[in-house]
Design a protein around this motif. Structure first.
Motif, short mmCIF file in Angstrom:
data_model
loop_
_atom_site.label_atom_id
_atom_site.label_comp_id
_atom_site.label_asym_id
_atom_site.label_seq_id
_atom_site.Cartn_x
_atom_site.Cartn_y
_atom_site.Cartn_z
N ASN A 1 72.94 129.86 82.52
CA ASN A 1 72.42 129.10 81.42
C ASN A 1 71.37 129.96 80.49
OD1 ASN A 1 71.84 125.98 81.44
ND2 ASN A 1 69.56 127.64 81.88
N LEU B 1 71.69 128.54 76.22
CA LEU B 1 70.86 128.46 75.97
C LEU B 1 71.20 129.28 74.43
CD1 LEU B 1 68.08 127.69 78.26
CD2 LEU B 1 68.80 126.38 76.74
N TRP C 1 74.86 123.35 75.10
CA TRP C 1 74.85 124.58 74.93
C TRP C 1 75.69 124.73 76.52
CZ3 TRP C 1 70.30 122.55 76.77
CH2 TRP C 1 70.12 122.52 78.02
N LEU C 2 75.72 124.12 77.25
CA LEU C 2 76.16 123.37 78.88
C LEU C 2 78.25 123.57 77.96
CD1 LEU C 2 75.17 121.78 81.62
CD2 LEU C 2 77.83 121.03 80.23
N GLY D 1 80.97 124.13 87.75
CA GLY D 1 80.65 123.59 88.90
C GLY D 1 79.06 122.56 89.13
N VAL E 1 77.19 115.21 83.94
CA VAL E 1 76.37 116.24 83.33
C VAL E 1 77.33 116.79 82.11
CG1 VAL E 1 74.90 118.50 83.09
CG2 VAL E 1 74.63 116.99 85.19
N PHE F 1 76.93 116.50 78.03
CA PHE F 1 77.26 117.62 77.25
C PHE F 1 78.17 117.49 76.15
CE2 PHE F 1 73.57 119.35 79.73
CZ PHE F 1 73.00 119.78 78.19
N MET G 1 59.68 119.73 71.25
CA MET G 1 60.22 119.31 71.59
C MET G 1 61.28 120.25 71.56
SD MET G 1 63.06 116.95 68.57
CE MET G 1 63.23 118.48 67.93
N ILE G 2 61.02 121.63 71.59
CA ILE G 2 62.47 122.47 71.71
C ILE G 2 62.65 122.56 73.12
CG2 ILE G 2 63.92 124.29 70.78
CD1 ILE G 2 64.43 122.26 69.02
N LEU H 1 63.76 120.88 75.83
CA LEU H 1 64.93 120.29 75.79
C LEU H 1 65.53 121.77 76.38
CD1 LEU H 1 66.17 119.77 72.33
CD2 LEU H 1 66.61 118.29 74.65
N MET H 2 64.99 122.17 76.04
CA MET H 2 65.47 124.04 77.61
C MET H 2 64.98 123.83 78.37
SD MET H 2 65.89 127.05 74.45
CE MET H 2 64.24 127.66 73.78
N GLY I 1 66.93 120.51 79.87
CA GLY I 1 67.81 121.23 79.94
C GLY I 1 68.15 121.63 81.06
N THR I 2 67.40 123.03 81.33
CA THR I 2 67.60 123.78 82.23
C THR I 2 67.33 123.56 83.74
OG1 THR I 2 66.98 125.43 80.51
CG2 THR I 2 67.28 125.93 83.25
N VAL J 1 67.44 120.02 84.85
CA VAL J 1 68.62 119.57 85.07
C VAL J 1 69.76 120.03 85.49
CG1 VAL J 1 70.40 117.57 84.47
CG2 VAL J 1 67.83 117.51 83.85
N VAL J 2 70.43 120.50 84.71
CA VAL J 2 71.23 121.60 84.81
C VAL J 2 71.19 121.94 86.32
CG1 VAL J 2 73.24 123.11 83.97
CG2 VAL J 2 72.06 121.81 82.71
N LEU J 3 70.16 122.82 86.46
CA LEU J 3 70.18 123.76 87.88
C LEU J 3 70.47 122.80 88.61
CD1 LEU J 3 68.39 126.79 86.36
CD2 LEU J 3 71.05 126.70 87.28
N ASN K 1 71.77 119.98 89.25
CA ASN K 1 72.16 119.62 89.78
C ASN K 1 73.60 120.39 90.57
OD1 ASN K 1 75.46 119.17 88.15
ND2 ASN K 1 74.60 116.56 88.68
N LEU K 2 73.35 121.88 89.49
CA LEU K 2 74.21 122.61 90.38
C LEU K 2 73.99 122.80 91.66
CD1 LEU K 2 74.59 125.47 87.55
CD2 LEU K 2 76.04 124.59 88.96
N ARG L 1 74.70 120.45 94.19
CA ARG L 1 77.00 119.41 94.55
C ARG L 1 77.14 121.70 95.77
NH1 ARG L 1 79.55 117.41 91.56
NH2 ARG L 1 81.39 118.76 91.16
#
Ligand code: HEM
Ligand SMILES: [Cu+2]
Lengths: 692, 97
Positions: free
Chosen positions: A291, A295, A345-346, A353, A358, A362, B76-77, B80-81, B84-85, B87-89, B91-92, B95
């Motif tokens: 990740n 980024l 980036w994703l 996974g 998500v 992206f 803002m950036i 986002l970073m 986003g990180t 949310v992604v992590l 989510n992972l 799962r």
């Protein structure tokens, strides 16, 4: 702990590639030994030549220690071209390997092949693409905004020498030790100690860290320059487009490099301090690295492409003799691309996974970038429409870019669709896609910009004939080298593959091989072009400085420009200021009065800090802790010592400025104004006959 | 000059006490963990604003507009970073359960 052990750390005789090639003389090892030999001999030859010609003093005082943004820019580009030679030769070697190795082991062993794609990728991204563009921006941007230098000339020099230090480490890895086999992205856990105890991943970590530190400082430098150093009247919406893309690139550098530095440093912490950020056990999580890396990684590809968009905007407008069509939309598109590049980036790990939701988000965000990019392409096309288009080398590369880049964009949309990405990710399809973006998007842009601004930098034009020959190599070469990869990728050939097993692939790999050789010939033609142009320079001089009847402030002074760029800081009242000055007879006029100009004195501190950090990081690679400590202390000490120096500026007296300026005005008065269709002839002295 | 001095002093004291409160909360366990965490976050945010206002002289005045724009852009950036990180992590992680 013996003395030698402390002194040399992990370094032993066996680390030398030559020893390895001697002990175990397979073709693969001999190729490695030869490459190391070329690196050593090349360096020795260079040093010897400079010594014999007695040029060290000149080199040191005029170039290496210079804080002049123009010279720093040129040094960036020279450095990048040296690295490009290596990376391109490696690419040809990889292609040759795949062309031969169908059901046989071929030339290079798997481990060696892995080093090849890792160094090729790392060098192309960090030590070719970025320095080429940084060099171009360094040279051009201050001239375009009517400034005498960048905001922090000394920091500029540090950035350069940190980057060069990274390059030195890459070159050293040819001779001592082995480079990483983990690809340019260096994913753990493969690059962790458990699987890769050698120096390879450490080389990668530290070389990349040097480059990313340099790039981040460059970003800060350029952003502040555009914010604070514009000449009076140069409002935001009057900035040339190349300056806009420079600003957006600088902002991307500021925000994109830190995640990379964090990722590489955390990986270093795992490897050196026994941490577990990305290991398989004890709570480490690989996805954190992936990740963080992307980024950085996605904005990075826009760092590599945005400046080229700027170059094309300038080139297309100048060689079509027209105002840029849709200036405002181009500016907005650039900003939108810069911001969107932080939201996608994703797409580099769709298959790792996440949930479908998500991934779809992206995927859609990625496709959105196509819109501003499309806007740009149309704007360039409309700029050419009904213009007086001259098909110079720059223009040819620009047109080739527009067509080729659109094809790459299409395959990008395919990859941005998660279900399709599941089919072709990690295949040669992806390799074809990103080369399809990066070769037109970075290299063609740099070549176009090089041809366009070269006369400004050195005072004479490049050979048009050899430019065309280069074009004929670079463009068909690209198609031959990479279109077959789409086919192979779509039929499932994995990337980073050392041996193939399906004879049906043979025609495709052979075509790709021929393409790669053509690309190599393209690079060679650029060298021949340079050589021929230097030989012919007496017939191609453009001392007046405006060979293409162009529009920005960078064309409003002599070629090469004086050290201080502008004898008097220009007053800007509209977009394309120089064009309007020429039309309203405001160009080439003496000033009412001249002032003293302060310029930064040369400083060796940048070189010292860069080399000190290189020593430090090399020490870390080889576990020579004393070297690491000494190198770091040395750099820090130099930085502190420099901050106490007060006498760092030099004054050029007004009288001298005036004399130089008047001499140039006399040259101008004596020159013959040239209509556009004669600009490739020896008559062109850099004074355009403008027809409005 | 004097105004500057006062701003710096005020900023310094404010920063010091905000940090102190946060540490004290954790050290003396004044609140249950979740509330402590929330409080520390809020204190940190206030501290960010104090730094910006007192040390970096960011204000809503016209002359400082460009700085403010840059800060909002950076925010803002970073949002986002970081967002986003997360949310992604998460989510992972969900799962993997
Ligand atoms: C100019 C001609 C070029 C040729 C012939 C070429 C060829 C290749 C080849 C054969 C590979 C290995 C593909 C595989 O995995 O099987 C590769 C990988 C790569 N190339 Fe190039 N390349 C060229 C230019 C560039 C440029 C300009 C860039 C970037 C600015 C670049 C960046 C990369 C990257 C990042 C990789 C991936 C490395 C990895 O797998 O970690 N290449 N290239
Ligand atoms: Cu991307």
């Amino acid at each position: 702990m013996t003395f030698w052990h402390i002194l040399l750390g992990r370094l032993t005789w066996d680390s030398l590639v030559f020893v390895e090639a001697w002990r175990n003389p397979t073709i693969s090892e001999i190729i490695g030994g030869l490459a190391g030999g070329v690196a050593v001999l090349g360096a020795a030859l260079l040093f010897g030549l400079i010594t014999i010609l007695g040029r060290w003093r000149y080199l040191w005082t005029v170039w290496l220690t210079s804080l002049d943004h123009k010279k720093i820019g040129i040094m960036y580009m020279v450095f990048a071209v040296i690295m490009l030679c290596r990376a391109l030769i490696e690419a040809v070697l990889m292609r040759t390997q795949q062309a031969i190795a169908i059901n046989n082991p071929g030339l290079v062993a798997p481990d060696h092949f892995a080093q090849l794609f890792s160094t090729h990728g790392t060098i192309m991204v960090f030590f070719v693409g970025m320095p080429l563009l940084t060099g171009l921006m360094n040279f051009v941007m201050p001239l375009q905004i009517g400034s005498r230098d960048v905001a922090f000339p000394y920091m500029n020099s540090i950035s350069l020498w940190l980057t060069v230090g990274g390059g030195i480490m890459m070159m050293a890895s040819l001779v001592v030790g082995k480079f990483s086999t983990g690809g340019w992205s260096g994913y753990p856990p493969y690059t962790e100690l458990a699987f890769n105890g050698g120096v390879g991943p450490d080389y990668w970590i530290w070389a990349v860290s040097l480059s990313s530190l340099g790039a981040m400082m460059t970003g800060i430098n350029f952003a502040v320059t555009v914010y604070k150093f514009r000449s009076p009247g140069m409002r935001w919406m009057r900035l040339p487009l190349f300056t806009w893309t420079t600003l957006c690139t600088a902002i991307l550098m500021i925000f994109a490099m830190p995640p990379l530095t964090v990722a590489t440093l955390l990986l270093a912490a795992d490897r050196y301090l026994g941490m577990h950020f990305f290991t398989n056990d004890l709570g480490g999580n690989v996805m954190n690295f992936v990740n963080l890396f992307w980024l950085f990684g996605h904005p990075e590809v826009y760092i590599l492409i945005l400046p080229a968009f700027g170059v094309y905007s300038e080139v297309v407008s100048a060689f079509s003799s027209k105002e840029l069509y849709g200036y405002t939309s181009l500016v907005i598109a650039t900003m939108v691309i810069a911001i969107l590049s932080f939201t996608v980036w994703l797409h580099h790990f769709f298959t790792m996974g996440q949930s479908a939701g998500v991934n779809s988000f992206f995927g859609i965000a990625t496709m959105l970038i196509g819109i501003p990019t499309g806007v740009k392409i149309y704007d360039w096309i409309w700029t050419m429409f009904w213009g007086e288009v001259r098909f110079s080398t720059s223009m040819l590369f620009s047109i080739a870019f527009m067509i080729t880049f659109v094809i790459g964009g299409m395959t990008g949309i395919i990859l941005a669709t998660p279900p399709l990405d599941y089919l072709v990710h990690n295949t040669l399809f992806l390799v074809a896609h990103f080369h399809n973006m990066l070769i037109p998007g970075t290299l063609y842009g740099v070549i176009a910009g090089y041809y366009y601004w070269f006369p400004k930098a050195f005072g004479f034009r490049l050979s048009e004939k050899w430019g065309r020959i280069a074009f004929v190599c670079w463009v068909p070469g690209f198609y031959l080298a990479f279109m077959p990869l789409y086919v192979m990728g779509a039929s499932g050939v994995a990337r980073r593959t050392q041996e193939l097993f399906d004879p049906a692939l043979r025609p495709w790999v052979i075509a790709a091989e021929i393409g790669a050789l053509l690309l190599l010939a393209g690079l060679a033609s650029l060298f021949i072009q340079l050589y021929v142009s230097i030989r012919q320079r007496h017939t191609t001089r453009v001392p007046v400085g405006d060979p293409w009847d162009a529009r920005g402030l960078e064309w409003s002074m002599s070629a090469p420009p004086p050290e201080y760029n502008f004898a008097v800081i220009p007053q800007v009242s509209r977009r394309d200021p120089f064009h309007w000055q020429k039309i309203n007879n405001g160009a080439y006029k003496p000033a009412d009065h001249y002032r003293d100009i302060e310029v930064p004195k040369n400083s060796m501190c940048g070189v010292l800090i860069g080399l000190g950090m290189t020593a430090c990081f090399t020490g870390l690679v080889w576990h020579m802790w004393w070297l690491a400590v000494c190198g770091f202390t040395f750099s820090l000490g130099t930085a502190i010592a420099r901050s106490f120096m007060r006498d760092v500026r030099r004054t050029i007296p007004a009288a001298e400025v005036e004399a130089q300026h008047r001499r140039w005005l006399e040259t101008t008065a004596a020159a013959l104004p040239i209509p556009r269709h004669l600009e490739m002839t020896p008559e062109n002295e850099g004074l355009a006959k403008w027809q409005g | 000059m004097r105004r500057d001095f006062i701003t710096y002093c005020f900023g310094y004291l404010a920063a010091l006490s905000l940090t102190g409160i946060a540490f004290a909360c954790v050290f003396y366990r004044l609140l249950p963990p979740v509330q402590t965490f929330a409080l520390v976050l809020v204190l940190a945010l206030i501290q960010v604003i104090v730094h910006m206002r007192c040390f970096l002289h960011i204000s809503l005045k016209r002359s400082a507009r460009a700085d403010l724009q840059l800060i909002l852009f950076s925010a803002m950036i970073i949002l986002l970073m970081v967002g986003g990180t997360l949310v992604v992590l998460f989510n992972l992680s969900a799962r993997m359960m």
